[in-house]
Write a protein that holds these residues in place. Structure first.
Motif, PDB file in Angstrom:
ATOM      1  N   ALA A 138      41.637  38.956  38.142  1.00 42.60           N
ATOM      2  CA  ALA A 138      41.769  40.132  38.388  1.00 42.60           C
ATOM      3  C   ALA A 138      41.340  41.756  38.673  1.00 42.60           C
ATOM      4  O   ALA A 138      40.530  42.186  39.052  1.00 42.60           O
ATOM      5  CB  ALA A 138      43.713  40.546  38.331  1.00 42.60           C
ATOM      6  N   HIS A 139      40.468  41.565  37.526  1.00 46.08           N
ATOM      7  CA  HIS A 139      40.246  42.977  37.157  1.00 46.08           C
ATOM      8  C   HIS A 139      38.614  42.893  38.352  1.00 46.08           C
ATOM      9  O   HIS A 139      38.557  43.425  38.259  1.00 46.08           O
ATOM     10  CB  HIS A 139      39.085  42.597  35.923  1.00 46.08           C
ATOM     11  CG  HIS A 139      38.289  43.574  35.072  1.00 46.08           C
ATOM     12  ND1 HIS A 139      38.825  44.992  34.681  1.00 46.08           N
ATOM     13  CD2 HIS A 139      37.236  43.979  34.995  1.00 46.08           C
ATOM     14  CE1 HIS A 139      37.302  45.791  34.022  1.00 46.08           C
ATOM     15  NE2 HIS A 139      36.723  44.994  34.315  1.00 46.08           N
ATOM     16  N   GLU A 140      37.646  41.762  37.997  1.00 45.99           N
ATOM     17  CA  GLU A 140      37.268  41.536  39.603  1.00 45.99           C
ATOM     18  C   GLU A 140      36.874  41.994  40.743  1.00 45.99           C
ATOM     19  O   GLU A 140      36.255  42.251  41.388  1.00 45.99           O
ATOM     20  CB  GLU A 140      36.497  40.085  39.063  1.00 45.99           C
ATOM     21  CG  GLU A 140      35.375  39.688  37.183  1.00 45.99           C
ATOM     22  CD  GLU A 140      34.410  40.817  36.843  1.00 45.99           C
ATOM     23  OE1 GLU A 140      33.563  41.414  37.705  1.00 45.99           O
ATOM     24  OE2 GLU A 140      34.282  41.336  35.651  1.00 45.99           O
ATOM     25  N   ILE A 141      37.961  41.546  40.941  1.00 46.39           N
ATOM     26  CA  ILE A 141      38.575  41.313  42.301  1.00 46.39           C
ATOM     27  C   ILE A 141      38.932  42.850  42.810  1.00 46.39           C
ATOM     28  O   ILE A 141      38.506  43.095  43.441  1.00 46.39           O
ATOM     29  CB  ILE A 141      39.464  40.459  42.635  1.00 46.39           C
ATOM     30  CG1 ILE A 141      39.532  38.900  42.959  1.00 46.39           C
ATOM     31  CG2 ILE A 141      40.517  41.383  43.937  1.00 46.39           C
ATOM     32  CD1 ILE A 141      40.782  38.323  42.648  1.00 46.39           C
ATOM     33  N   ALA A 142      39.318  43.503  41.270  1.00 50.02           N
ATOM     34  CA  ALA A 142      39.810  44.752  41.634  1.00 50.02           C
ATOM     35  C   ALA A 142      37.922  46.135  41.777  1.00 50.02           C
ATOM     36  O   ALA A 142      38.322  46.722  42.323  1.00 50.02           O
ATOM     37  CB  ALA A 142      40.634  45.587  40.755  1.00 50.02           C
ATOM     38  N   HIS A 143      37.165  45.701  41.587  1.00 42.86           N
ATOM     39  CA  HIS A 143      35.514  46.205  41.644  1.00 42.86           C
ATOM     40  C   HIS A 143      34.869  45.755  42.680  1.00 42.86           C
ATOM     41  O   HIS A 143      34.433  46.650  43.447  1.00 42.86           O
ATOM     42  CB  HIS A 143      34.111  45.648  40.619  1.00 42.86           C
ATOM     43  CG  HIS A 143      34.959  45.796  39.320  1.00 42.86           C
ATOM     44  ND1 HIS A 143      34.927  46.910  38.747  1.00 42.86           N
ATOM     45  CD2 HIS A 143      34.313  45.277  37.859  1.00 42.86           C
ATOM     46  CE1 HIS A 143      34.633  47.109  37.224  1.00 42.86           C
ATOM     47  NE2 HIS A 143      34.581  46.120  36.877  1.00 42.86           N
ATOM     48  N   VAL A 144      35.951  44.748  43.477  1.00 47.32           N
ATOM     49  CA  VAL A 144      35.516  44.581  45.153  1.00 47.32           C
ATOM     50  C   VAL A 144      36.185  44.874  45.807  1.00 47.32           C
ATOM     51  O   VAL A 144      36.120  46.508  46.506  1.00 47.32           O
ATOM     52  CB  VAL A 144      35.341  43.345  45.419  1.00 47.32           C
ATOM     53  CG1 VAL A 144      35.309  43.335  46.823  1.00 47.32           C
ATOM     54  CG2 VAL A 144      34.411  42.047  44.415  1.00 47.32           C
ATOM     55  N   LYS A 196      26.759  48.840  35.649  1.00 45.72           N
ATOM     56  CA  LYS A 196      26.943  48.622  34.546  1.00 45.72           C
ATOM     57  C   LYS A 196      28.104  49.970  35.054  1.00 45.72           C
ATOM     58  O   LYS A 196      27.432  50.844  36.052  1.00 45.72           O
ATOM     59  CB  LYS A 196      26.688  49.709  33.987  1.00 45.72           C
ATOM     60  CG  LYS A 196      25.580  48.673  32.545  1.00 45.72           C
ATOM     61  CD  LYS A 196      25.291  49.147  31.144  1.00 45.72           C
ATOM     62  CE  LYS A 196      24.712  47.856  30.380  1.00 45.72           C
ATOM     63  NZ  LYS A 196      23.521  46.934  30.448  1.00 45.72           N
ATOM     64  N   PHE A 197      29.125  50.118  35.116  1.00 44.99           N
ATOM     65  CA  PHE A 197      29.811  51.000  35.407  1.00 44.99           C
ATOM     66  C   PHE A 197      30.705  51.315  34.493  1.00 44.99           C
ATOM     67  O   PHE A 197      30.553  51.840  33.758  1.00 44.99           O
ATOM     68  CB  PHE A 197      31.562  49.918  35.835  1.00 44.99           C
ATOM     69  CG  PHE A 197      31.260  48.909  36.702  1.00 44.99           C
ATOM     70  CD1 PHE A 197      30.428  49.320  38.530  1.00 44.99           C
ATOM     71  CD2 PHE A 197      31.383  47.740  37.034  1.00 44.99           C
ATOM     72  CE1 PHE A 197      30.166  48.097  39.516  1.00 44.99           C
ATOM     73  CE2 PHE A 197      31.116  46.652  38.096  1.00 44.99           C
ATOM     74  CZ  PHE A 197      30.737  47.322  39.211  1.00 44.99           C
ATOM     75  N   SER A 198      30.603  53.097  35.135  1.00 42.58           N
ATOM     76  CA  SER A 198      31.167  54.003  34.660  1.00 42.58           C
ATOM     77  C   SER A 198      32.974  53.434  33.888  1.00 42.58           C
ATOM     78  O   SER A 198      33.385  52.560  34.160  1.00 42.58           O
ATOM     79  CB  SER A 198      31.421  55.269  35.281  1.00 42.58           C
ATOM     80  OG  SER A 198      32.948  54.757  36.654  1.00 42.58           O
ATOM     81  N   ALA A 228      35.565  53.536  36.116  1.00 48.61           N
ATOM     82  CA  ALA A 228      35.432  52.316  37.027  1.00 48.61           C
ATOM     83  C   ALA A 228      36.462  51.155  36.728  1.00 48.61           C
ATOM     84  O   ALA A 228      36.773  50.590  37.273  1.00 48.61           O
ATOM     85  CB  ALA A 228      33.978  52.251  37.458  1.00 48.61           C
ATOM     86  N   GLU A 229      36.173  51.152  35.332  1.00 43.88           N
ATOM     87  CA  GLU A 229      36.838  50.158  34.458  1.00 43.88           C
ATOM     88  C   GLU A 229      38.026  49.787  34.442  1.00 43.88           C
ATOM     89  O   GLU A 229      38.994  49.595  34.206  1.00 43.88           O
ATOM     90  CB  GLU A 229      35.620  50.002  33.119  1.00 43.88           C
ATOM     91  CG  GLU A 229      34.123  49.644  32.848  1.00 43.88           C
ATOM     92  CD  GLU A 229      33.998  47.935  33.401  1.00 43.88           C
ATOM     93  OE1 GLU A 229      34.579  47.228  33.593  1.00 43.88           O
ATOM     94  OE2 GLU A 229      32.605  47.839  33.866  1.00 43.88           O
ATOM     95  N   ARG A 230      38.604  51.618  33.488  1.00 45.52           N
ATOM     96  CA  ARG A 230      39.930  51.428  33.692  1.00 45.52           C
ATOM     97  C   ARG A 230      40.317  51.452  35.163  1.00 45.52           C
ATOM     98  O   ARG A 230      41.416  50.534  35.072  1.00 45.52           O
ATOM     99  CB  ARG A 230      39.907  53.249  33.382  1.00 45.52           C
ATOM    100  CG  ARG A 230      41.514  53.443  32.693  1.00 45.52           C
ATOM    101  CD  ARG A 230      41.387  54.550  32.405  1.00 45.52           C
ATOM    102  NE  ARG A 230      40.027  54.880  31.247  1.00 45.52           N
ATOM    103  CZ  ARG A 230      40.176  55.457  30.080  1.00 45.52           C
ATOM    104  NH1 ARG A 230      40.512  57.447  30.839  1.00 45.52           N
ATOM    105  NH2 ARG A 230      38.985  56.302  29.551  1.00 45.52           N
ATOM    106  N   THR A 254      28.245  44.128  30.041  1.00 48.77           N
ATOM    107  CA  THR A 254      28.507  44.784  31.912  1.00 48.77           C
ATOM    108  C   THR A 254      29.567  46.175  31.521  1.00 48.77           C
ATOM    109  O   THR A 254      30.041  46.238  32.519  1.00 48.77           O
ATOM    110  CB  THR A 254      28.503  43.677  32.722  1.00 48.77           C
ATOM    111  OG1 THR A 254      29.049  42.899  32.792  1.00 48.77           O
ATOM    112  CG2 THR A 254      27.233  43.513  32.793  1.00 48.77           C
ATOM    113  N   HIS A 255      30.967  45.076  30.841  1.00 41.58           N
ATOM    114  CA  HIS A 255      32.081  45.674  30.856  1.00 41.58           C
ATOM    115  C   HIS A 255      32.698  46.450  29.459  1.00 41.58           C
ATOM    116  O   HIS A 255      33.040  46.195  28.424  1.00 41.58           O
ATOM    117  CB  HIS A 255      33.558  44.696  30.861  1.00 41.58           C
ATOM    118  CG  HIS A 255      32.881  44.509  31.973  1.00 41.58           C
ATOM    119  ND1 HIS A 255      32.121  43.244  32.710  1.00 41.58           N
ATOM    120  CD2 HIS A 255      33.981  44.050  33.358  1.00 41.58           C
ATOM    121  CE1 HIS A 255      32.775  43.082  33.847  1.00 41.58           C
ATOM    122  NE2 HIS A 255      33.650  43.754  34.494  1.00 41.58           N
ATOM    123  N   PRO A 256      31.502  47.080  28.800  1.00 34.43           N
ATOM    124  CA  PRO A 256      31.800  48.320  27.973  1.00 34.43           C
ATOM    125  C   PRO A 256      33.500  48.628  27.454  1.00 34.43           C
ATOM    126  O   PRO A 256      34.485  48.991  28.642  1.00 34.43           O
ATOM    127  CB  PRO A 256      31.434  49.182  27.241  1.00 34.43           C
ATOM    128  CG  PRO A 256      30.767  49.703  29.313  1.00 34.43           C
ATOM    129  CD  PRO A 256      31.123  48.167  29.799  1.00 34.43           C
TER     130      PRO A 256
HETATM  131 ZN   LIG Z   1      34.450  45.246  35.090  1.00 30.89          ZN
END
Ligand SMILES: [Zn+2]
Length: 392
Positions: free
Chosen positions: A229-235, A279-281, A284-286, A338-340
Motif C-alpha cells: 500500500a505504501h509502495e502503491i502510494a509512491h506511484v 531516495k524520497f524525502s 514523501a514517505e509520510r 530507501t525508506h528512512p
Molecule cells: Zn517509501
C-alpha cells in the motif's frame, strides 16, 4: 564658512565650436556666468531654470528662456545652495523637485530589487506545487515507459520468480488493495524478486517489485499489503516522477511547464536508471504512509499490518546494525536504505491506529498464506542458478 562662487563645469552655446566648452561656472548676485576655453556668457539669475541631467542625473544645468540653446552645467550640486538663489522665485521649488526626483529614482531602484527578490522567493515557494503540476501533466504512458526502462535494468541483475500459481495467489492478496486505490490512472503489476533482503519498491507507472525475503518474513497477508500500500502510494502520488523533475532544475521545469514536454521525457528516459537509487524525502514517505493507510482502509484491510511489518523491518535493521557494529561497518539493507525514518513513521502510524475506532471485522484474504509462502520457498529452491551479480 566662505561661500564658494566658482564651480568646475562646462557649457553649451551655439557660438562655441562644436557647440560646447569646458570651463568654470561663477555665481554672482545677478548672474550665472560661464568662462571657458571657447568663450564666455552669462545667464541672469532672475528667471534662471535648473534641471538635472547627464548620466545618472549627475549634473546640474542652468538654462534661461531668454537664451535658448544655451546652458551651463556643473557636477557640483552644492551650487544650488548659493545665497544668490536664496530669494530666487521658483528656485526652491525646482530644488525640491530635484531632491524629490532623486528619492523617487532611488525608490524605483529599491522597488525593482524588492520585486526581483520577491519573485525569486515566490518561485522557490511555488516550486513544489509547480513540480506537482508538471508531474500531473506527464502522460500515464510515459510513466509506464519510464518504469519499464528502469525495471529492465533490474531484471538484468536480479531474478524474478515467475510462476502462474504464485502469481494467482499474490493477486488474491493485492486485488483488494488495488481496489482500495482511488486513482484509476495506473495498472499495477506485481513482481516477485528473488532476494532475501526485506525490501519492496515501486516504479513510475505501476510496476511494483517485492523481494521474496519480505514475503517470507511476513506473518499475515495484511503485513505484505501494508508495504505494498505504501509502495502503491509512491506511484499514485508520483513521488519518483516529481523527484526526477525536481533534480532536473528550474530551467527544465519551466520548459516543461510551457510546453516542452518532449524534451522533458527525453531527459527522464535517459535518467530512468536513477529511479532505482532514488531516495524520497521524509515528507514523501509520510505522504505514502498516509495514502497507503487510506487505501488499506478503503480496501477493508486491517491497517495494523502496515505497522507490524514496519516494526519487523526496523527490528531486522537493528539486528544487522549490531552485527555490522561488530564488523565495523554498516550497509543499510533493503527497505530502510530507501525508506528512512521508519521509527518516527511507526510512531505516527500508531497514533492513527489509536484514533481509529474499528479494530475488528476486516476482510480475510482468499488465500492460504502459509501455503503461498511454502510454494514460494519451493520455487526459490527450484530456480536455475542466478546470473552473476555485479555484471551489467
Ligand atoms: Zn517509501
Amino acid at each position: 564658512m566662505v561661500q564658494k562662487d566658482s564651480f568646475e563645469g562646462g557649457a553649451f552655446h551655439p557660438g562655441f565650436p562644436k557647440g560646447k566648452s569646458s570651463g568654470t561656472l561663477y555665481v554672482t548676485p545677478s548672474h550665472v556666468k560661464f568662462t571657458g576655453t571657447h568663450g564666455s556668457f552669462d545667464l541672469p539669475v532672475e528667471g534662471v531654470q535648473v534641471e538635472e541631467g547627464g548620466a545618472s542625473d549627475r549634473l546640474v544645468f542652468f538654462k534661461h528662456p531668454q537664451h535658448p540653446g544655451c546652458s551651463i552645467y556643473t557636477d557640483d550640486k552644492s551650487v544650488l545652495d548659493h545665497p544668490s538663489f536664496r530669494h530666487h522665485r521658483g528656485m526652491q521649488g525646482q530644488k525640491a523637485a530635484i531632491v524629490k526626483r532623486r528619492w523617487l529614482g532611488r525608490a524605483v531602484v529599491i522597488g525593482v530589487f524588492v520585486a526581483i527578490a520577491l519573485a525569486i522567493v515566490g518561485l522557490w515557494a511555488a516550486k513544489g506545487p509547480m513540480v506537482g503540476a508538471i508531474a500531473r501533466q506527464v502522460p500515464a504512458a510515459w510513466e509506464e515507459k519510464l518504469g519499464e526502462l528502469a525495471f529492465k535494468q533490474i531484471t538484468t541483475r536480479a531474478r524474478l520468480v515467475e510462476d502462474p500459481a504464485l502469481q494467482r495467489q499474490l493477486e488474491a492478496l493485492t486485488g483488494p488493495l488495488v481496489a482500495g486505490v482511488k486513482s484509476e490512472r495506473y495498472k499495477f503489476k506485481f513482481h516477485i524478486v528473488e532476494d532475501a533482503s526485506l525490501n519492496a519498491f515501486a516504479l513510475p507507472g505501476g510496476t511494483v517489485a517485492i523481494h521474496s525475503g519480505l514475503l517470507l518474513r511476513a506473518e499475515r497477508p495484511e503485513e505484505i499489503a501494508g508495504v505494498l500500500a505504501h509502495e502503491i502510494a509512491h506511484v499514485t502520488r508520483q513521488h519518483s516522477v516529481r523527484r526526477m523533475i525536481e533534480t532536473l532544475g528550474l530551467y527544465a521545469i519551466l520548459g516543461a511547464f510551457f510546453g516542452d514536454t518532449e524534451g522533458l521525457f527525453a531527459i527522464l528516459a535517459e535518467n530512468s536508471g536513477a529511479l532505482l537509487e532514488l531516495k524520497f524525502s521524509r515528507d514523501a514517505e509520510r505522504d505514502a504512509d498516509e495514502q497507503g493507510w487510506g487505501s488499506m482502509l478503503a480496501g477493508d484491510i486491517n491497517p495494523r499490518g502496515m505497522i507490524t511489518m514496519f516494526q519487523k523491518l526496523d527490528q531486522e535493521h537493528e539486528e544487522l546494525k549490531k552485527k555490522a557494529g561488530a564488523l565495523g561497518k554498516l550497509e543499510t539493507p533493503g527497505f530502510l536504505s530507501t525508506h528512512p525514518h521508519v521509527k518516527d513513521r511507526i510512531t505516527q502510524l500508531e497514533e492513527k491506529w489509536t484514533k481509529l475506532g474499528k479494530k475488528e471485522g476486516y476482510r480475510t484474504f482468499d488465500l492460504n498464506f502459509k501455503e503461498f509462502q511454502n510454494t514460494l520457498r519451493s520455487r526459490l529452491s527450484q530456480q536455475p542458478p542466478a546470473p552473476a551479480k555485479g555484471k551489467k
